[in-house]
Design an enzyme around this catalytic site. Structure first.
Site, PDB file in Angstrom:
ATOM      1  N   LYS A 173       0.161  11.834  -2.172  1.00 36.99           N
ATOM      2  CA  LYS A 173       0.280  11.561  -0.721  1.00 36.99           C
ATOM      3  C   LYS A 173       1.581  10.418  -0.474  1.00 36.99           C
ATOM      4  O   LYS A 173       1.273   9.213  -0.971  1.00 36.99           O
ATOM      5  CB  LYS A 173      -0.793  11.400   0.144  1.00 36.99           C
ATOM      6  CG  LYS A 173      -0.498  11.297   1.545  1.00 36.99           C
ATOM      7  CD  LYS A 173      -1.475  10.574   2.496  1.00 36.99           C
ATOM      8  CE  LYS A 173      -1.276   9.109   3.098  1.00 36.99           C
ATOM      9  NZ  LYS A 173      -0.011   9.042   3.595  1.00 36.99           N
ATOM     10  N   GLU A 248      -1.050  -1.618  -6.909  1.00 40.72           N
ATOM     11  CA  GLU A 248       0.066  -2.426  -6.702  1.00 40.72           C
ATOM     12  C   GLU A 248       0.251  -2.859  -5.324  1.00 40.72           C
ATOM     13  O   GLU A 248       0.746  -1.974  -4.470  1.00 40.72           O
ATOM     14  CB  GLU A 248       1.344  -1.545  -7.263  1.00 40.72           C
ATOM     15  CG  GLU A 248       1.332  -1.166  -8.688  1.00 40.72           C
ATOM     16  CD  GLU A 248       1.203  -2.091  -9.770  1.00 40.72           C
ATOM     17  OE1 GLU A 248       1.792  -3.173  -9.139  1.00 40.72           O
ATOM     18  OE2 GLU A 248       1.009  -1.901 -10.964  1.00 40.72           O
ATOM     19  N   CYS A 282       9.000  -4.693  -2.941  1.00 41.09           N
ATOM     20  CA  CYS A 282       8.125  -5.573  -3.389  1.00 41.09           C
ATOM     21  C   CYS A 282       8.541  -6.806  -4.189  1.00 41.09           C
ATOM     22  O   CYS A 282       7.745  -8.094  -4.167  1.00 41.09           O
ATOM     23  CB  CYS A 282       6.753  -4.862  -3.744  1.00 41.09           C
ATOM     24  SG  CYS A 282       7.629  -3.964  -5.223  1.00 41.09           S
ATOM     25  N   GLU A 384       3.666 -12.123   3.753  1.00 42.22           N
ATOM     26  CA  GLU A 384       4.769 -11.250   3.452  1.00 42.22           C
ATOM     27  C   GLU A 384       5.313 -10.678   4.685  1.00 42.22           C
ATOM     28  O   GLU A 384       4.618 -10.010   5.502  1.00 42.22           O
ATOM     29  CB  GLU A 384       4.121  -9.831   2.656  1.00 42.22           C
ATOM     30  CG  GLU A 384       5.087  -9.134   2.105  1.00 42.22           C
ATOM     31  CD  GLU A 384       4.688  -7.836   1.396  1.00 42.22           C
ATOM     32  OE1 GLU A 384       3.566  -7.238   2.052  1.00 42.22           O
ATOM     33  OE2 GLU A 384       5.184  -7.468   0.293  1.00 42.22           O
TER      34      GLU A 384
HETATM   35  P1  NDP Z   1       0.425   0.821   3.252  1.00 37.71           P
HETATM   36  O1  NDP Z   1      -0.551   0.010   2.659  1.00 37.71           O
HETATM   37  O2  NDP Z   1       0.562   0.696   4.818  1.00 37.71           O
HETATM   38  O3  NDP Z   1       0.604   2.196   2.837  1.00 37.71           O
HETATM   39  C1  NDP Z   1       0.731   2.597   1.681  1.00 37.71           C
HETATM   40  C2  NDP Z   1       0.163   4.001   1.354  1.00 37.71           C
HETATM   41  O4  NDP Z   1      -1.283   4.113   1.565  1.00 37.71           O
HETATM   42  C3  NDP Z   1       0.752   4.715   2.348  1.00 37.71           C
HETATM   43  O5  NDP Z   1       0.797   6.265   1.825  1.00 37.71           O
HETATM   44  C4  NDP Z   1      -0.428   4.847   3.386  1.00 37.71           C
HETATM   45  O6  NDP Z   1      -0.469   6.314   4.268  1.00 37.71           O
HETATM   46  C5  NDP Z   1      -1.585   5.045   2.489  1.00 37.71           C
HETATM   47  N1  NDP Z   1      -2.973   4.487   2.978  1.00 37.71           N
HETATM   48  C6  NDP Z   1      -3.034   3.629   4.146  1.00 37.71           C
HETATM   49  N2  NDP Z   1      -4.248   3.570   4.439  1.00 37.71           N
HETATM   50  C7  NDP Z   1      -4.966   4.083   3.784  1.00 37.71           C
HETATM   51  C8  NDP Z   1      -6.421   4.383   3.323  1.00 37.71           C
HETATM   52  N3  NDP Z   1      -7.388   3.867   4.078  1.00 37.71           N
HETATM   53  N4  NDP Z   1      -6.863   5.121   2.211  1.00 37.71           N
HETATM   54  C9  NDP Z   1      -5.825   5.524   1.561  1.00 37.71           C
HETATM   55  N5  NDP Z   1      -4.558   5.409   1.691  1.00 37.71           N
HETATM   56  C10 NDP Z   1      -3.995   4.709   2.818  1.00 37.71           C
HETATM   57  O7  NDP Z   1       2.044   0.085   2.771  1.00 37.71           O
HETATM   58  P2  NDP Z   1       3.458   0.439   3.398  1.00 37.71           P
HETATM   59  O8  NDP Z   1       3.530   1.841   3.282  1.00 37.71           O
HETATM   60  O9  NDP Z   1       3.672  -0.352   4.562  1.00 37.71           O
HETATM   61  O10 NDP Z   1       4.235  -0.225   2.385  1.00 37.71           O
HETATM   62  C11 NDP Z   1       4.711  -1.573   2.266  1.00 37.71           C
HETATM   63  C12 NDP Z   1       3.909  -2.254   1.326  1.00 37.71           C
HETATM   64  O11 NDP Z   1       3.893  -1.816  -0.117  1.00 37.71           O
HETATM   65  C13 NDP Z   1       4.268  -3.911   1.009  1.00 37.71           C
HETATM   66  O12 NDP Z   1       3.007  -4.693   1.560  1.00 37.71           O
HETATM   67  C14 NDP Z   1       5.024  -3.943  -0.336  1.00 37.71           C
HETATM   68  O13 NDP Z   1       4.868  -5.356  -0.807  1.00 37.71           O
HETATM   69  C15 NDP Z   1       3.803  -3.014  -0.963  1.00 37.71           C
HETATM   70  N6  NDP Z   1       4.618  -2.440  -2.299  1.00 37.71           N
HETATM   71  C16 NDP Z   1       4.177  -3.005  -3.457  1.00 37.71           C
HETATM   72  C17 NDP Z   1       4.822  -2.434  -4.638  1.00 37.71           C
HETATM   73  C18 NDP Z   1       4.292  -2.893  -6.040  1.00 37.71           C
HETATM   74  O14 NDP Z   1       4.880  -2.569  -6.894  1.00 37.71           O
HETATM   75  N7  NDP Z   1       3.417  -3.946  -5.971  1.00 37.71           N
HETATM   76  C19 NDP Z   1       5.871  -1.801  -4.457  1.00 37.71           C
HETATM   77  C20 NDP Z   1       6.626  -1.265  -3.229  1.00 37.71           C
HETATM   78  C21 NDP Z   1       5.741  -1.766  -1.999  1.00 37.71           C
HETATM   79  P3  NDP Z   1       0.309   6.038   5.700  1.00 37.71           P
HETATM   80  O15 NDP Z   1       1.408   5.245   5.545  1.00 37.71           O
HETATM   81  O16 NDP Z   1       0.842   7.435   5.771  1.00 37.71           O
HETATM   82  O17 NDP Z   1      -0.551   5.655   6.856  1.00 37.71           O
END
Ligand code: NDP
Length: 480
Positions: A173, A248, A282, A384
């Protein structure tokens, strides 16, 4: 209007509940597509398809899997221009950036793991003339791959490619904010000859579709990239099911400039490590620590360069900063700029929303912003922000800066600028981070372990680490 579909068992299909979510182009604030608001029923259909496909894909020879995955890489390259435009329209990032980084890297991810799997070997432990142990590394089953919006296809494929190469099947997803390129991947996989059910792509919200994926009993492995709060929710919700989990998560990375660094290079790289992709990477270095002897010179140089950066329409080649991904995120970043001022910070450059003329007049743009005068332990320097906002903080000694750098709950990446070799190694060893760059930033070799410590992550991606994660070891002991 474009209406995306889920990709299940090799076919595009409507969500069972018939519900859709609006998809907005953040550079124009216009709704330009609709995506399925998938429910647990769609997830169940996708997991069943993946579960069935596992029976044959897991025993397909590695060479054959490799051949098909190489076709996927070629399919991405063939549709480069279309994917580049889709990524920019969905995310708001400059077109030149999608073309230079995002889409080529998505193709590289498949290319890399298609070839890596042919070199993936396991160990043997002979017990002299008594017995021989050998380790099998076998695919595990259905994997849930969940990725964020900042590097949409880049991070989506960074999970999907090793999972498939290792012989697993996948239900994946993308973020509901950036679903289009992932949706196009279904077609590419079909053309590449990927058997039906091996990769299933679902759209929808995280708290509904995402949660149904991670909690599904037939999902054995979860690979997640996103925010720390979401990672926490997932880890807690599956704790009693003993699934294999890779997380991650967020970062608040230090960028440390010592007196003896090559200042010219440190300044020009810091422009990128601070503001590339609107600071929505990130790995961006959002806290810049500068030794007092070069503080004023570094500050002058950085402010001079950053004040010349252009923000606006992602289609225009000379705009370095595009749109923030969504209205919510735009408001969140602006609220942090306000907080920084309330905490006593002084804005040296930027600090405001941008309203470009023309087609992007309603888009979500923010100037690249540099702030000074804040202590290392205030909220602005601990939480962050994930946007085009960095702080400058002076320091005296090596010990002091290590303490400041390590003071957050995060530990993803860091950069150190010094011409002193011993200091570089010494500081690298002491930083709480999964990745340390010396005199550079974001130089990526896909063979290296990638991930964070503390609240930035659990487990490592990249190279053979990912193939180990997506396989289960089994020791076989044969008595001689
Ligand atoms: P989110 O945690 O909001 O979302 C990440 C994914 O998880 C999306 O597809 C989201 O769906 C999904 N999701 C949300 N809630 C749930 C749940 N309860 N169960 C399963 N899946 C769920 O992150 P963001 O999209 O806002 O991304 C930004 C964040 O990602 C920042 O904190 C950044 O630092 C981090 N990041 C980390 C990286 C790394 O390698 N460590 C690399 C890139 C980003 P939906 O959005 O559709 O609700």
């Amino acid at each position: 209007m474009k209406k995306l579909q889920n990709f299940i068992n090799g076919e595009y299909c409507e969500p069972v509940n018939g519900k859709y979510i609006d998809n907005v182009n953040p550079a124009t604030a216009e709704v330009y597509a609709q995506i399925p608001d998938s429910s647990a029923e769609d997830v169940d259909n996708a997991v069943r398809a993946a579960h069935d496909a596992f029976k044959t894909w897991s025993v397909t020879p590695a060479g054959e899997r490799s051949r098909i995955i190489l076709n996927i890489a070629a399919g991405i390259e063939k549709r480069m221009d279309e994917l580049v435009k889709a990524e920019t329209d969905d995310n708001g990032k400059p077109l030149w950036l999608s073309k230079e980084t995002d889409i080529p890297r998505a193709a590289s991810n498949f290319h890399f793991y298609a070839t890596a799997i042919e070199h993936f070997a396991s160990e043997a432990h002979p017990m002299e003339d008594k017995a021989i142990n050998y380790t099998l590394r076998q695919p595990i089953g259905v994997c849930a791959c969940i990725s964020p919006w900042n590097l949409p296809l880049y991070l989506f494929t960074w999970k999907v490619a090793p999972a498939l190469a290792a012989g697993n099947t996948v239900v994946a997803k993308p973020s509901e904010l950036t679903p289009v390129t992932a949706s196009m991947l279904g077609e590419i996989c079909k053309e590449a000859g990927l058997p039906k059910g091996v990769l299933n792509i679902l759209h929808g919200f995280g708290h509904t579709a995402g949660a149904a994926m991670t909690s599904h009993p037939q999902v054995k492995v979860i690979s997640f990239t996103g925010g720390t709060k979401t990672g926490e929710t997932i880890a807690a919700s599956v704790a009693t099911q003993f699934k294999k989990l890779s997380l991650e998560m967020g970062g608040k990375n230090p960028n440390i400039i010592f007196d003896d660094s090559n200042l010219k290079r440190a300044i020009s790289t810091s422009v990128h490590s601070s503001f590339r992709n609107q600071g929505e990477i990130c790995l961006c270095g959002s806290r810049i620590f500068i030794q007092k002897g070069v503080y004023e010179e570094f500050k002058k140089g950085l402010v001079e360069k950053v004040s010349k950066l252009k923000t606006g329409d992602p289609y225009e080649e000379d705009n370095f900063v595009g749109a923030m991904v969504s209205k919510n995120h735009y408001e969140k970043v602006l609220s942090y700029i306000k907080l920084a001022q309330e905490e006593g910070g002084k804005i040296l450059s930027g600090g405001k929303a941008v309203k470009p003329e023309g087609r992007c007049a309603n888009g979500y743009f923010i100037e690249p912003t540099i702030i000074e005068g804040l202590p290392h332990d205030c909220r602005t320097n601990q939480e962050e922000i994930f946007g085009p906002v960095v702080t400058l903080q002076p320091f005296d000694t090596e010990e002091e800066v290590i303490e400041y750098a390590n003071s957050t709950k995060y530990g993803l990446a860091s950069s150190v600028w010094t011409e002193n070799l011993s200091r570089a190694h010494r500081v690298a060893g002491k930083l709480h981070a999964g990745i340390v760059w010396i005199n550079c930033w974001m130089m990526r070799d896909l063979r290296t372990p990638f991930g964070g410590v503390k609240n930035s992550g659990v487990g490592r991606e990249g190279g053979f680490e990912a193939l180990k994660f997506f396989t289960e070891e089994k020791n076989v002991c044969v008595k001689i």
